[in-house]
Design an enzyme around this catalytic site. Sequence first.
Site, PDB file in Angstrom:
ATOM      1  N   ASP A  25       0.852  -1.182   0.000  1.00  0.00           N
ATOM      2  CA  ASP A  25       0.000   0.000   0.000  1.00  0.00           C
ATOM      3  C   ASP A  25       0.893   1.239   0.000  1.00  0.00           C
ATOM      4  O   ASP A  25       1.853   1.322   0.789  1.00  0.00           O
ATOM      5  CB  ASP A  25      -0.899   0.009   1.235  1.00  0.00           C
ATOM      6  CG  ASP A  25      -1.875   1.178   1.222  1.00  0.00           C
ATOM      7  OD1 ASP A  25      -2.956   1.025   0.640  1.00  0.00           O
ATOM      8  OD2 ASP A  25      -1.534   2.236   1.790  1.00  0.00           O
ATOM      9  N   ILE A  26       0.607   2.187  -0.888  1.00  0.00           N
ATOM     10  CA  ILE A  26       1.389   3.419  -0.946  1.00  0.00           C
ATOM     11  C   ILE A  26       1.009   4.289   0.255  1.00  0.00           C
ATOM     12  O   ILE A  26      -0.162   4.610   0.456  1.00  0.00           O
ATOM     13  CB  ILE A  26       1.140   4.177  -2.257  1.00  0.00           C
ATOM     14  CG1 ILE A  26       1.507   3.290  -3.461  1.00  0.00           C
ATOM     15  CG2 ILE A  26       1.945   5.478  -2.303  1.00  0.00           C
ATOM     16  CD1 ILE A  26       1.176   3.907  -4.802  1.00  0.00           C
TER      17      ILE A  26
ATOM     18  N   GLU B 207      -4.677   2.424  -4.227  1.00  0.00           N
ATOM     19  CA  GLU B 207      -3.211   2.506  -4.171  1.00  0.00           C
ATOM     20  C   GLU B 207      -2.595   1.213  -3.669  1.00  0.00           C
ATOM     21  O   GLU B 207      -1.453   1.185  -3.225  1.00  0.00           O
ATOM     22  CB  GLU B 207      -2.773   3.672  -3.280  1.00  0.00           C
ATOM     23  CG  GLU B 207      -3.156   3.544  -1.825  1.00  0.00           C
ATOM     24  CD  GLU B 207      -4.527   4.142  -1.509  1.00  0.00           C
ATOM     25  OE1 GLU B 207      -4.734   4.544  -0.362  1.00  0.00           O
ATOM     26  OE2 GLU B 207      -5.385   4.216  -2.411  1.00  0.00           O
TER      27      GLU B 207
END
Length: 362
Positions: free
Chosen positions: A232-233, A275
């Site tokens: 996950d960003i 994301e």
Amino acid sequence: MHPSELRAENQALRQQLEDMLREARANEDKMRRFDQLEHRLIAAGSLGELLRLLLLEYRPVFGIEFVGLTLLDTQLEIRSILDAELHEHTALPGLQLPPTLRALDALDLDQRPWLGAYDAILHGDLFGAAPGIASVALLPLSRRGQLIGCLQFGSSDAARYNSGAGTKFLERLAAIASVCLESALNQERVKRAGLTDVLTGVHNRRYFEHRCLIEISQARRHSQALACLFLDIDHFKPVNDRHGHAAGDAVLRAVGLMIQGQLRAGDTVARWGGEEFVVLLPRTPAAAAREVAERIRQRIADQRLPVGGGIELAVTVSIGLAMLELAGSPEAAPLLQAADAALYRAKQGGRNQVVGGSAAPP
């Protein structure tokens, strides 16, 4: 004419007739076998199946020692398709996928097959270390006037392929193989288009869910490790809020490419949604999977990503790692849930880190 001379002439004529009949029967049998192979080529359901027919079936059917295939693969497209279908394209002996056709350019082939004696200097790159080859047939493969590759036959019989031999069968085989290859590639492109995330270019969730079941089945059948990473960003929403969605899209594309750049052929990366990305690492123990995850995390953290307007952003990712429980459920859900839970702990623990590595719960 003396009776003995007549008898001798009759015997000679009878021998010629028998030779002609034998050759006709051999040609008829050859045509029958060729027709069978031709129909199987046309009916091939995938690129891998088509290449197996050409490389593995032709040799015993027609009694030659070596069959090879060289295909131009400038964008690594064919390699990617075969790695997804067969895990390793090296499962097809004799297949070469060069980014250029330099080895063929040196031979100055035209559109027709070339038959002649084997020359190690001229033909060595095409035939590799295959021993005992005396004569060769090179079948150029082309579509719309462009050379796309070559089908190579090698025989220990020096008279098998010579410059005076007819090439009708070989020309027809080259034409059929070229059309079938183009058709198989186009079919794969259509399939991949529906299984690819348009924004990032990596696989989409639909493909991943299908691939995950296959890899779980393979891992359990062969008692092999299978690792799953959820990525996950970190702080992605502020990127969109401050710099716009175009900047956010640029970050997603860059992160997808950097993840893909750290993986092996046969690994799978997909955009899970928003994301989030997800990765499958077949035949990878926990310690090795953690090394891959750390390498991905560090690679992204070290980069500043251009997002337009002269702006460069530094981003990080949090990664959750889970290992498949070989004795657990045949479904993908437990493995994915374990990786997702590990990701949650990574986010809660401060982000920009890898968490997990224990087996997924049953």
